[in-house]
Write a protein that holds these residues in place. Structure first.
Motif, PDB file in Angstrom:
ATOM      1  N   PHE A  13       1.483   7.854   3.597  1.00 40.04           N
ATOM      2  CA  PHE A  13       1.385   6.413   3.839  1.00 40.04           C
ATOM      3  C   PHE A  13       1.357   5.586   2.563  1.00 40.04           C
ATOM      4  CE2 PHE A  13       0.402   7.800   8.084  1.00 40.04           C
ATOM      5  CZ  PHE A  13       0.900   6.771   8.865  1.00 40.04           C
ATOM      6  N   TYR A  14       0.691   6.102   1.540  1.00 41.42           N
ATOM      7  CA  TYR A  14       0.481   5.269   0.350  1.00 41.42           C
ATOM      8  C   TYR A  14       1.117   5.815  -0.920  1.00 41.42           C
ATOM      9  CZ  TYR A  14      -2.982   3.190   3.418  1.00 41.42           C
ATOM     10  OH  TYR A  14      -3.597   2.582   4.476  1.00 41.42           O
ATOM     11  N   GLU A  16       3.957   5.755  -2.114  1.00 45.41           N
ATOM     12  CA  GLU A  16       4.868   4.826  -2.793  1.00 45.41           C
ATOM     13  C   GLU A  16       4.157   3.925  -3.807  1.00 45.41           C
ATOM     14  OE1 GLU A  16       8.198   4.452  -3.121  1.00 45.41           O
ATOM     15  OE2 GLU A  16       7.980   6.431  -2.260  1.00 45.41           O
ATOM     16  N   LEU A  17       2.835   3.836  -3.678  1.00 43.18           N
ATOM     17  CA  LEU A  17       2.097   2.974  -4.610  1.00 43.18           C
ATOM     18  C   LEU A  17       1.721   3.706  -5.895  1.00 43.18           C
ATOM     19  CD1 LEU A  17      -0.219   1.113  -2.058  1.00 43.18           C
ATOM     20  CD2 LEU A  17       1.905   0.298  -3.072  1.00 43.18           C
ATOM     21  N   TYR A  64      -6.865   2.674  -0.925  1.00 41.77           N
ATOM     22  CA  TYR A  64      -5.871   1.882  -0.183  1.00 41.77           C
ATOM     23  C   TYR A  64      -6.146   1.959   1.306  1.00 41.77           C
ATOM     24  CZ  TYR A  64      -2.936   0.978  -4.269  1.00 41.77           C
ATOM     25  OH  TYR A  64      -2.460   0.531  -5.469  1.00 41.77           O
ATOM     26  N   LYS A  67      -8.909  -0.229   2.411  1.00 48.24           N
ATOM     27  CA  LYS A  67      -8.575  -1.658   2.442  1.00 48.24           C
ATOM     28  C   LYS A  67      -7.530  -2.017   3.499  1.00 48.24           C
ATOM     29  CE  LYS A  67      -9.879  -2.638  -2.297  1.00 48.24           C
ATOM     30  NZ  LYS A  67      -9.425  -2.738  -3.681  1.00 48.24           N
ATOM     31  N   LEU A  68      -6.575  -1.138   3.728  1.00 48.65           N
ATOM     32  CA  LEU A  68      -5.448  -1.502   4.604  1.00 48.65           C
ATOM     33  C   LEU A  68      -5.475  -0.832   5.981  1.00 48.65           C
ATOM     34  CD1 LEU A  68      -2.546  -1.422   1.976  1.00 48.65           C
ATOM     35  CD2 LEU A  68      -3.903  -3.376   2.702  1.00 48.65           C
ATOM     36  N   LEU A  70      -4.017   1.637   7.253  1.00 50.50           N
ATOM     37  CA  LEU A  70      -2.696   1.945   7.778  1.00 50.50           C
ATOM     38  C   LEU A  70      -2.723   3.225   8.617  1.00 50.50           C
ATOM     39  CD1 LEU A  70       0.181   1.124   7.769  1.00 50.50           C
ATOM     40  CD2 LEU A  70       0.365   1.731   5.370  1.00 50.50           C
ATOM     41  N   ARG A  73      -4.628   2.511  11.845  1.00 46.49           N
ATOM     42  CA  ARG A  73      -3.806   1.769  12.806  1.00 46.49           C
ATOM     43  C   ARG A  73      -2.770   2.679  13.461  1.00 46.49           C
ATOM     44  NH1 ARG A  73      -2.667  -4.097  11.118  1.00 46.49           N
ATOM     45  NH2 ARG A  73      -4.249  -4.549   9.573  1.00 46.49           N
ATOM     46  N   PHE A  74      -2.116   3.495  12.629  1.00 48.59           N
ATOM     47  CA  PHE A  74      -1.073   4.363  13.160  1.00 48.59           C
ATOM     48  C   PHE A  74      -1.657   5.382  14.139  1.00 48.59           C
ATOM     49  CE2 PHE A  74       1.648   8.202  12.782  1.00 48.59           C
ATOM     50  CZ  PHE A  74       2.763   7.675  13.413  1.00 48.59           C
ATOM     51  N   THR A  77      -2.297   3.634  17.380  1.00 51.98           N
ATOM     52  CA  THR A  77      -1.047   3.412  18.129  1.00 51.98           C
ATOM     53  C   THR A  77      -0.615   4.696  18.832  1.00 51.98           C
ATOM     54  OG1 THR A  77      -0.327   1.674  16.627  1.00 51.98           O
ATOM     55  CG2 THR A  77       1.389   2.716  17.943  1.00 51.98           C
ATOM     56  N   ARG A  78      -0.684   5.820  18.117  1.00 50.39           N
ATOM     57  CA  ARG A  78      -0.333   7.112  18.719  1.00 50.39           C
ATOM     58  C   ARG A  78      -1.207   7.423  19.921  1.00 50.39           C
ATOM     59  NH1 ARG A  78       2.609  11.222  15.340  1.00 50.39           N
ATOM     60  NH2 ARG A  78       2.292  12.386  17.238  1.00 50.39           N
ATOM     61  N   MET A 110      -2.183  -2.940  21.983  1.00 50.66           N
ATOM     62  CA  MET A 110      -1.314  -2.523  20.869  1.00 50.66           C
ATOM     63  C   MET A 110      -0.853  -3.700  20.029  1.00 50.66           C
ATOM     64  SD  MET A 110       1.271   0.233  22.485  1.00 50.66           S
ATOM     65  CE  MET A 110       0.989   1.999  22.315  1.00 50.66           C
TER      66      MET A 110
ATOM     67  N   PHE B  13      -2.040  -8.923   6.008  1.00 46.61           N
ATOM     68  CA  PHE B  13      -1.915  -7.472   5.908  1.00 46.61           C
ATOM     69  C   PHE B  13      -2.352  -6.923   4.551  1.00 46.61           C
ATOM     70  CE2 PHE B  13       0.509  -8.016   9.743  1.00 46.61           C
ATOM     71  CZ  PHE B  13       0.271  -6.841  10.430  1.00 46.61           C
ATOM     72  N   GLU B  16      -6.387  -7.945   1.199  1.00 52.87           N
ATOM     73  CA  GLU B  16      -7.513  -7.148   0.697  1.00 52.87           C
ATOM     74  C   GLU B  16      -7.219  -6.491  -0.658  1.00 52.87           C
ATOM     75  OE1 GLU B  16     -10.783  -6.733   1.456  1.00 52.87           O
ATOM     76  OE2 GLU B  16     -10.192  -8.518   2.583  1.00 52.87           O
ATOM     77  N   LEU B  17      -5.951  -6.431  -1.021  1.00 54.04           N
ATOM     78  CA  LEU B  17      -5.600  -5.806  -2.298  1.00 54.04           C
ATOM     79  C   LEU B  17      -5.660  -6.807  -3.455  1.00 54.04           C
ATOM     80  CD1 LEU B  17      -2.624  -3.559  -1.118  1.00 54.04           C
ATOM     81  CD2 LEU B  17      -4.986  -2.869  -1.532  1.00 54.04           C
ATOM     82  N   LYS B  67       7.022  -1.647  -0.299  1.00 55.05           N
ATOM     83  CA  LYS B  67       6.673  -0.227  -0.444  1.00 55.05           C
ATOM     84  C   LYS B  67       6.051   0.370   0.809  1.00 55.05           C
ATOM     85  CE  LYS B  67       6.272  -0.268  -5.423  1.00 55.05           C
ATOM     86  NZ  LYS B  67       5.372  -0.429  -6.568  1.00 55.05           N
ATOM     87  N   LEU B  68       5.251  -0.400   1.541  1.00 50.04           N
ATOM     88  CA  LEU B  68       4.475   0.172   2.654  1.00 50.04           C
ATOM     89  C   LEU B  68       4.999  -0.210   4.045  1.00 50.04           C
ATOM     90  CD1 LEU B  68       0.852  -0.338   1.255  1.00 50.04           C
ATOM     91  CD2 LEU B  68       2.309   1.674   1.055  1.00 50.04           C
ATOM     92  N   LEU B  70       4.159  -2.323   6.209  1.00 51.84           N
ATOM     93  CA  LEU B  70       3.102  -2.470   7.213  1.00 51.84           C
ATOM     94  C   LEU B  70       3.475  -3.551   8.234  1.00 51.84           C
ATOM     95  CD1 LEU B  70       0.375  -1.545   8.007  1.00 51.84           C
ATOM     96  CD2 LEU B  70      -0.598  -2.640   6.013  1.00 51.84           C
ATOM     97  N   LYS B 111       5.463   6.812  18.356  1.00 52.20           N
ATOM     98  CA  LYS B 111       4.651   7.822  17.669  1.00 52.20           C
ATOM     99  C   LYS B 111       5.326   8.396  16.434  1.00 52.20           C
ATOM    100  CE  LYS B 111       3.721  10.180  21.534  1.00 52.20           C
ATOM    101  NZ  LYS B 111       3.125  11.286  22.294  1.00 52.20           N
TER     102      LYS B 111
END
Lengths: 112, 112
Positions: A13-14, A16-17, A64, A67-68, A70, A73-74, A77-78, A110, B13, B16-17, B67-68, B70, B111
């Motif tokens: 998920f992160y 890429e940062l 990350y 804070k986010l 991600l 959340r994912f 959703t699943r 959702m 989104f 927070e960063l 990058k993310l 979201l 999913k």
């Protein structure tokens, strides 16, 4: 959560940062199963340097997520998508309007 | 996308960063509709400083999205949830198995 699963999710998920340098070493050690010494030789830094980098990256990726959210959340959703699929199967067995209404409620959830 | 909508989404989104200092000024200008001069007086920096900070923050937040993804993911989830709701309504009108199967396909897509 098991450490490798957690590290994989965080990286998915992160990742890429992170910088290219960090990504390369992180992948070498966490996914390609290189020893710290091998990764160190590969990257031209010390074994301790690799050790510190992995530790720092894992912490950064975890921050990350704090804070986010991600992954959270994912995962949610699943979970909700699984619940809708279950309701559709239940409906086929026993077609009750309440099940359709419940699907609509989950869709609203959702979208929040 | 309209600029204010885009800035709001990005901030929702990824806000927070940002640092507390950045958040305060960004909120003052973008959400509380303060002028650059007012926000500058408020934060004890120059008008130009506020201008640059807003521009830099918007760019930073945009880079996180690049990058993310979201916002993209969330928009996609909303779109799919809307589609399921539409299918449920269609099913009530005309109960065809194909509609239920389509709901299950969308759940699988969510999913991924």
């Amino acid at each position: 959560m098991e450490k490798i699963v957690e590290q994989t999710l965080l990286y998915d998920f992160y990742g890429e940062l992170l910088t290219d340098h960090q990504k390369r070493i992180y992948e070498d050690v966490v996914f390609n199963d290189l020893s710290l010494s091998e990764a160190a030789a590969d990257a031209g830094i010390s074994r301790q340097g690799v050790h510190d980098l992995i530790k720092r990256c894992t912490r950064t990726l975890g921050e990350y997520e704090e804070k986010l959210h991600l992954i959270e959340r994912f995962t949610q959703t699943r979970r909700l998508a699984d619940e809708i699929e279950r309701l559709v199967r239940d409906y086929r067995e026993k077609p009750e309007e309440a099940l359709l209404t419940r699907i609509e409620q989950i869709c609203e959830e959702m979208k929040e």
